[in-house]
Design a protein around this motif. Structure first.
Motif, PDB file in Angstrom:
ATOM      1  N   THR A   2       0.821  -1.192   0.000  1.00  0.00           N
ATOM      2  CA  THR A   2       0.000   0.000   0.000  1.00  0.00           C
ATOM      3  C   THR A   2       0.857   1.245   0.000  1.00  0.00           C
ATOM      4  N   TYR A  35       6.757   1.632   8.468  1.00  0.00           N
ATOM      5  CA  TYR A  35       6.008   1.049   7.367  1.00  0.00           C
ATOM      6  C   TYR A  35       6.922   0.986   6.141  1.00  0.00           C
ATOM      7  N   GLU A  40       8.335  -3.772   6.877  1.00  0.00           N
ATOM      8  CA  GLU A  40       7.279  -4.748   7.084  1.00  0.00           C
ATOM      9  C   GLU A  40       7.738  -6.171   6.760  1.00  0.00           C
ATOM     10  N   SER A 203      -5.141  -3.394   8.590  1.00  0.00           N
ATOM     11  CA  SER A 203      -3.996  -3.549   7.699  1.00  0.00           C
ATOM     12  C   SER A 203      -3.337  -2.223   7.356  1.00  0.00           C
ATOM     13  N   GLY A 205      -4.378  -0.311   4.971  1.00  0.00           N
ATOM     14  CA  GLY A 205      -4.465  -0.155   3.526  1.00  0.00           C
ATOM     15  C   GLY A 205      -5.408   0.962   3.110  1.00  0.00           C
ATOM     16  N   THR A 407       2.231  -5.595   8.580  1.00  0.00           N
ATOM     17  CA  THR A 407       1.580  -4.294   8.586  1.00  0.00           C
ATOM     18  C   THR A 407       2.199  -3.511   9.730  1.00  0.00           C
ATOM     19  N   TRP A 408       1.748  -2.306   9.939  1.00  0.00           N
ATOM     20  CA  TRP A 408       2.331  -1.502  11.012  1.00  0.00           C
ATOM     21  C   TRP A 408       1.989  -2.048  12.393  1.00  0.00           C
ATOM     22  N   ARG A 411       1.821  -9.039  12.011  1.00  0.00           N
ATOM     23  CA  ARG A 411       2.341  -9.839  10.906  1.00  0.00           C
ATOM     24  C   ARG A 411       1.430 -11.043  10.758  1.00  0.00           C
TER      25      ARG A 411
END
Length: 460
Positions: A2, A35, A40, A203, A205, A407-408, A411
């Motif tokens: 993303t 990020y 990641e 996520s 996103g 993701t931030w 996992r």
């Protein structure tokens, strides 16, 4: 991958970044993004780089170049969780006060203030937490066992005759949604939709805000329906609890409980199944009877906590933590995964943590996860049923081919393909939840002095 939203243009965007000379001294390393592809893909490598550069607390950047602190030390994480110097009320956050977050920031669904137990302190937090813990304590463990057995068996039977499955897509991500939604009072036909929306929301996103809105709308409909037709479920219990939660508070706590239960439990199941299938220490111990499945789950909670980062602490004033000078209004994120591998308490990161439950996976202090026993029960029972039903389960690819997406906040294992001898289908008799009259909360347990610890079934 993303693409992060543009950097904010509000007042704080021109302020000195955390970790720059204005905060850490001339020549100090700049904050690293939490990020992006590299961060990641290799979060533990990033944690060690940050630890080497900054110590127990490090400056980082989030989506949109939002500045924050990441707590890396085990002791420092506990201090941030327990100290009143760090509030869970996001209205302390300078970015919120200054309005510098982009309206579509993926940080907002998790951090924007709402009347939630996770985002309040003091007396208000105590009122909300009492409603949540007492309502969770009313979950009938025997009925939960029936739900778990029914849904796990149904999912296993869907692939048992084929001789192959993806235990992430076909099992780990579906089972928690089906069971938790039943406990909450959410219709079975909506459960998998809810699970997918929660996963997308956290996520970070591009569609996180839309997924959040979908969940809000579904929880609003649930609250309205349970006001008219209460049942034997969490939504109904929250609505009639003596703490007198508003409809908005009930809706938001249901949303919070979904986030706190679905994604972490799915990740826990997937990681534990992978460990059982690939780690010789546990494969051997489990088959030889020297290590129980709860012990294996405990190791996963140390090595791969379902949530790696919890972004819900803010400094109430200028303070210091782990040698870092933190300004009032700074975001201080709890690094659960990083704290679990802190060399100060775990010199050998590969060592077995058998029998040690001092990990950070469920937090600590007044905000310790009140539903952790529910998550453990779903994971343990579900995995046991898979191993009992398909004893010759084996990984269908090499371990190194398995992919983990970061993701931030967490996992997740993307897939876990397995193979086995096709099984003859076993039809299980359907189990219908019993009908119940409207809930009367007079029978509720008295307010506990400490967080209730109930064993569920077979848990420790």
């Amino acid at each position: 991958m993303t693409t992060p939203p543009p950097a904010p243009t509000g007042p704080s965007s021109t302020a000195a970044p955390l970790g720059c000379p204005a905060h850490q001294g001339v020549g100090a390393p700049r904050p690293r993004p939490l990020y992006g592809r590299e961060a990641e893909a290799q979060p533990y490598a990033l944690y060690e780089q940050l630890r080497a550069e900054h110590g127990a607390v490090a400056p980082v950047l989030l989506y949109g170049n939002v500045q924050a602190w990441l707590v890396l030390g085990h002791r420092e994480n506990l201090e941030a969780m327990r100290s009143p110097r760090f509030s869970s009320d996001s209205r302390h956050w300078r970015a919120i006060q200054e309005g510098s977050l982009a309206p579509d920031s993926p940080l907002l669904p998790i951090t924007a203030w709402q009347p939630l137990v996770a985002l309040t302190d003091g007396a208000e937090h105590a009122r909300l937490r009492q409603a949540v813990t007492e309502s969770l304590a009313r979950v009938n463990r025997h009925r939960m066992r029936r739900y778990l057995t029914r849904y796990a068996t149904r999912l296993i039977e869907d692939f048992a005759s084929t001789g192959q499955a993806d235990l992430v897509a076909d099992f780990a991500r579906k089972l928690p949604a089906l069971v938790v939604c039943q406990v909450f009072g959410i219709r079975e036909e909506d459960a998998l939709t809810v699970g997918a929306a929660v996963s997308d929301m956290i996520s970070g996103g591009e569609t996180a805000m839309q997924s959040n809105q979908l969940i809000v709308e579904m929880m609003s409909d649930l609250v309205e329906r349970k006001r008219q037709q209460p049942g034997d479920d969490l939504a109904s219990w929250l609505l009639v609890h003596p703490s007198s939660l508003t409809d908005e508070e009930v809706r938001e706590h249901l949303r919070l409980a979904l986030v706190a239960s679905l994604e972490p439990t799915a990740n826990l199941i997937a990681s534990a199944l992978r460990m059982v299938l690939t780690d010789r220490r546990f494969r051997g111990h489990l088959s030889g009877g020297q290590m129980t499945l709860p012990d294996a789950l405990e190791q996963v909670l140390w090595d791969h906590p379902p949530l790696a980062v919890v972004p819900t602490r803010w400094a109430t004033g200028d303070t210091e933590l782990g040698g870092a000078r933190i300004a009032a209004g700074d975001m201080v994120m709890l690094g659960l995964a990083a704290g679990n591998v802190d060399p100060a308490i775990r010199p050998d990161a590969d060592a077995s943590m058998h029998g040690n439950r001092s990990h950070l996976a469920f937090g600590a202090g007044s905000h310790e996860c009140p539903g952790q026993d529910l998550g453990r029960a779903i994971a343990e029972t579900g995995i046991n049923l898979v191993l009992e039903r398909i004893p010759d389960l084996r990984l269908a690819v090499d371990d190194y081919q398995l992919q983990v997406v970061g993701t931030w906040m967490s996992r997740r294992l993307t897939s876990l393909p397995v193979a086995f001898a096709p099984q003859r289908r076993q039809e299980a008799a359907p189990v219908q939840p019993p009908a119940h009259p409207p809930v009367q909360y007079a029978a509720a347990p008295p307010a506990p002095q400490k967080r209730p610890r109930f064993r569920w079934f077979g848990g420790r």
